[in-house]
Write an enzyme that holds these catalytic residues in place. Structure first.
Site, mmCIF file in Angstrom:
data_model
loop_
_atom_site.group_PDB
_atom_site.id
_atom_site.type_symbol
_atom_site.label_atom_id
_atom_site.label_comp_id
_atom_site.label_asym_id
_atom_site.label_seq_id
_atom_site.Cartn_x
_atom_site.Cartn_y
_atom_site.Cartn_z
ATOM 1 N N GLN A 1 -5.416 -15.974 4.111
ATOM 2 C CA GLN A 1 -6.753 -15.423 3.955
ATOM 3 C C GLN A 1 -7.358 -15.862 2.630
ATOM 4 O O GLN A 1 -6.750 -15.662 1.579
ATOM 5 C CB GLN A 1 -6.662 -13.894 4.012
ATOM 6 C CG GLN A 1 -7.979 -13.174 3.855
ATOM 7 C CD GLN A 1 -7.803 -11.666 3.988
ATOM 8 O OE1 GLN A 1 -7.902 -11.113 5.065
ATOM 9 N NE2 GLN A 1 -7.534 -11.004 2.884
ATOM 10 N N GLY A 2 -8.550 -16.456 2.688
ATOM 11 C CA GLY A 2 -9.263 -16.846 1.480
ATOM 12 C C GLY A 2 -10.411 -15.897 1.205
ATOM 13 O O GLY A 2 -11.563 -16.190 1.549
ATOM 14 N N GLU B 1 -7.498 -4.641 9.341
ATOM 15 C CA GLU B 1 -6.489 -4.726 8.298
ATOM 16 C C GLU B 1 -6.156 -3.341 7.760
ATOM 17 O O GLU B 1 -5.025 -3.005 7.533
ATOM 18 C CB GLU B 1 -7.021 -5.612 7.175
ATOM 19 C CG GLU B 1 -6.044 -5.905 6.059
ATOM 20 C CD GLU B 1 -6.625 -6.928 5.079
ATOM 21 O OE1 GLU B 1 -7.627 -7.563 5.423
ATOM 22 O OE2 GLU B 1 -6.049 -7.086 4.004
ATOM 23 N N SER C 1 -10.463 -13.245 -1.900
ATOM 24 C CA SER C 1 -10.692 -12.992 -3.326
ATOM 25 C C SER C 1 -10.885 -14.275 -4.112
ATOM 26 O O SER C 1 -10.414 -15.350 -3.733
ATOM 27 C CB SER C 1 -9.499 -12.237 -3.917
ATOM 28 O OG SER C 1 -9.346 -10.982 -3.322
ATOM 29 N N ASN D 1 -7.216 1.163 -2.886
ATOM 30 C CA ASN D 1 -7.346 2.560 -2.463
ATOM 31 C C ASN D 1 -8.537 3.252 -3.130
ATOM 32 O O ASN D 1 -9.055 4.240 -2.600
ATOM 33 C CB ASN D 1 -6.044 3.309 -2.717
ATOM 34 C CG ASN D 1 -4.966 2.895 -1.730
ATOM 35 O OD1 ASN D 1 -5.201 2.015 -0.891
ATOM 36 N ND2 ASN D 1 -3.800 3.510 -1.803
ATOM 37 N N GLU D 2 -8.982 2.734 -4.259
ATOM 38 C CA GLU D 2 -10.184 3.306 -4.871
ATOM 39 C C GLU D 2 -11.398 3.034 -3.973
ATOM 40 O O GLU D 2 -12.215 3.918 -3.724
ATOM 41 C CB GLU D 2 -10.414 2.700 -6.267
ATOM 42 C CG GLU D 2 -9.492 3.255 -7.343
ATOM 43 C CD GLU D 2 -8.045 2.804 -7.217
ATOM 44 O OE1 GLU D 2 -7.794 1.762 -6.562
ATOM 45 O OE2 GLU D 2 -7.177 3.492 -7.780
#
Lengths: 322, 382
Positions: free
Chosen positions: B125-126, B247, B128, B363-364
């Site tokens: 996966q690209g 996801e 970030s 999680n934030e």
């Protein structure tokens, strides 16, 4: 496998919820802290059919199961309905299902208090028409004339505790249940705790949407969001445990008692967390008794401690699984 | 409501267990994040595919067997209970696969799905970039239009980072900016990229758990044809959000994984002499894994009934990722001084669990989504 409520379940829950908005608004909860058990409220609950839920059809009841009762109890918790409602509808009714008590419970004529096996005081025993208390052989049902009470305050001012002393001659009575009572009582408390927790969370979300500081609703701030998100998380993962335990009791599953313990442990913790989050986000206003939140919080503390607290039930799960 | 298996589910479960018992490779597990381990994993993925177990819930045409969401959960539970190898195809089959089904052209589905399921293509996966993590829509890697007699399509330039298993994959799916003149999330396009194309440089990055399987990927005018745009030009954000929901929710971490971890944790506790002081932590572990299983069953039933999962997936992600850390912290407590040995699978598992609250959306961010979309709390002004 299906983990979903039927349309009938959803309708039952909705019906009870809507009725309780009418029949038991917060003022009535508050009033319970100032006077004796409200028999008018009891009659209104009886008219809704709540006390007939778990009574067999053969005894003028609806003959429904623990799952239906759990859904009703969640709503009773949401509305913080005072009195031994859970004890009567969810413990006494199934326990006394095939006795002459059953029809009298279903009609609302008889109010039954039930002793939690771990507590020295029985909530509402002084006000009830009968009490179920444990003996070495099982539970016995004592009519009001057959016991005396000594009252005691609860931290929850809407809950009246009483130490029960049976008059002599009790030993010859029939006995009921046994281990079943703990399961029924703990599950009933767990279901109420989920409703209580959600009520406190919903009230707090509403508050956070309107209370403004620093030029915007406090609910816009991440600290508030995360506190309330975590409370929702706990409740949303406890609720399936309650439903699964109720289903397991109805289905006669071998692991039903363990599921009840998982439900009571998770629901107690979730409601407790919701109470703390609710108080913290509200701030000082909710620390006053002028605001209703304290009634929900105190009920939460009382029910979290009743029928075995979270630690007791985790130990019971450990006994089953380790 | 019925938590017992139907006859069909029980038969499927028995079939999965029997096949896994007879086929899971014996011996110590190889890491999926080293070259040698990777090659061994490809052999295993091929065996799964040939037996019809690689993508059980996909249509048969693409290597699946049309399993229901509940059956998929049963397969996963059996898979982890059998101690089977981690799925190196997971980024493809769990993240890109659903997007191809929803947004792919028939040509793209034909070209990619079976190969993905059979581990003939391995996808990373690209998402970030060094300057764009949680703020994913701010990505700056560019795709500029090229139209010549020889080729029409796009030239990709920029850099992607935190590509799990990027060093061993031959394909990448990623978000690139095709239109810098519109609000940031409206100018992104989702590309399917060959990592062996000219202009691609892959640089491994070591992770704190010692595996070299992370990578940075640099793009220097890498050509991608129009036929490898997924879901339409400038529509990449919509496609990505669908992916990211899979996801976070049902697909990435099934309960079976944590149920198996709890079983191993109980065995570890027993091997440590059943220490009383850890008894409550073990009970919590058992209860929390069961809470996750029940919550997921609830979601799977809704999917089976044709409903879609929305922001509830964010609740799920926070729960499983923090559960995994707790389970491994309990294990570290049981290992006592042994918690210092990096070759212990529990220690490596603990280190990997620390990544859980970070990947698939921190999680934030998840808590913000829960607060805003499930509770209705307002966005921050200014």
């Amino acid at each position: 496998m299906r983990f979903a409520l039927t349309d009938e379940h959803t309708a039952l829950a909705r019906g009870v919820r809507d009725a309780l908005v009418r029949v038991c608004p917060p003022e009535r909860v508050r009033a319970a802290s100032e006077g004796p058990l409200d028999r008018g409220l009891w009659g209104a609950l009886a008219e809704l059919g709540l006390f007939s839920l778990r009574v067999p059809v053969s005894h003028e009841g609806l003959g429904l199961g623990a799952l239906d009762a759990a859904l009703a109890l969640e709503e009773l918790g949401r509305a913080a309905v005072p009195g031994p409602v859970a004890e009567t509808l969810a413990v006494a009714a199934p326990l006394l299902a095939n006795t002459p008590w059953a029809a009298r419970i279903a009609s609302g004529e008889v109010i039954v208090a039930v002793a939690d096996p771990f507590a020295p005081h029985v909530p509402w025993a002084a006000d009830a028409d009968a009490v179920l208390v444990p003996t070495t052989e099982g539970y016995v049902c004592l009519p009001r004339a057959d016991y005396t009470t000594a009252g005691r305050d609860s931290v929850d001012p809407t809950r009246r505790l009483a130490q029960v002393s049976a008059r002599p001659g009790v030993e010859s009575r029939p006995t009921y249940g046994g281990g079943q009572v703990l399961d029924l009582g703990a599950l009933a408390a767990a279901a109420q705790l989920v409703g209580l927790g959600r009520a406190m969370l919903d009230r707090t979300v509403a508050y956070a949407q309107v209370r403004e500081q620093f030029g915007q609703p406090i609910g816009a701030f991440q600290a508030v969001k995360h506190t309330l998100a975590d409370a929702l998380l706990a409740l949303e993962f406890a609720r399936p445990q309650v439903l699964a335990a109720a289903w397991a009791l109805d289905a006669g599953e071998a692991d039903a008692s363990m599921r009840v313990s998982m439900a009571k442990a998770t629901a107690s913790d979730a409601a407790w967390q919701a109470a703390r989050a609710a108080l913290q986000v509200h701030g000082a206003i909710a620390y006053t008794t002028e605001y209703d939140l304290h009634l929900w919080m105190k009920r939460t503390w009382a029910l979290a401690a009743a029928w075995g607290d979270a630690a007791f039930h985790r130990a019971r799960v450990a006994d089953f699984t380790l | 409501m019925d938590l017992r298996l139907t006859e069909r589910e029980a038969a499927f479960q028995a079939e999965c267990r029997a096949w896994l018992r007879g086929n899971v490779p014996r011996g110590p597990a190889l890491s999926g994040d080293t070259q040698a381990g990777f090659d061994a994993h490809r052999v295993w993925e091929r065996a799964l595919f040939d037996a019809g177990f690689a993508v059980v819930n996909w249509p048969e045409a693409y290597g699946g067997r049309g399993a229901t969401p509940i059956e998929w959960l049963l397969f996963e539970e059996a898979y982890y209970a059998a101690g089977a190898p981690p799925r190196i195809t997971q980024n493809g089959i769990f993240l890109l696969g659903p997007s191809l089904f929803e947004f792919g052209t028939p040509d793209q589905q034909t070209r990619y799905l079976r190969r993905m399921a059979a581990a003939e293509d391995l996808w990373c996966q690209g998402w970030s970039e060094p300057g764009s993590g949680s703020d994913l829509s701010s990505v700056r890697s560019r795709a500029t239009r090229v139209e010549t007699p020889e080729r029409t399509g796009w030239l990709l330039s920029g850099q992607k980072t935190w590509c799990t298993r990027g060093a061993y994959c031959n394909k990448l799916f990623g978000l690139f900016r095709t239109n810098p003149d519109v609000p940031k999330h409206k100018g992104l396009t989702y590309f399917l990229v060959a990592l062996d194309a000219p202009g691609v440089t892959v640089r491994p990055v070591e992770r704190l758990d010692g595996d070299p399987g992370f990578a940075e990927v640099f793009f220097d005018d890498v050509f991608v044809p129009d036929t490898d745009v997924l879901g339409g030009v400038d529509r990449g954000w919509n496609v990505a959000m669908a992916t990211t929901s899979s996801e976070r929710g049902l697909n990435l971490r099934s309960p079976g994984r944590f149920l198996a971890t709890v079983d191993r944790l109980i065995a570890l506790w027993k091997a440590a002499g059943r220490p009383e002081r850890h008894r409550e932590a073990l009970a919590r572990a058992y209860i929390d894994a069961e809470s996750y299983r029940l919550f997921t069953l609830q979601m799977a039933t809704r999917l089976a009934d044709g409903e879609s999962i929305g922001a509830e997936a964010s609740l799920s992600k926070v729960f499983w990722s923090e559960l995994d850390v707790r389970l491994h912290e309990t294990a570290m407590g049981l290992l006592a001084a042994g918690a210092e040995f990096p070759d212990d699978p529990w220690v490596r598992g603990f280190m990997f669990s620390l990544a859980g609250p970070i990947y698939a959306g921190t999680n934030e961010i998840q808590r913000n989504i829960v607060a805003e979309r499930l509770l209705g709390l307002p966005r921050r002004a200014g």
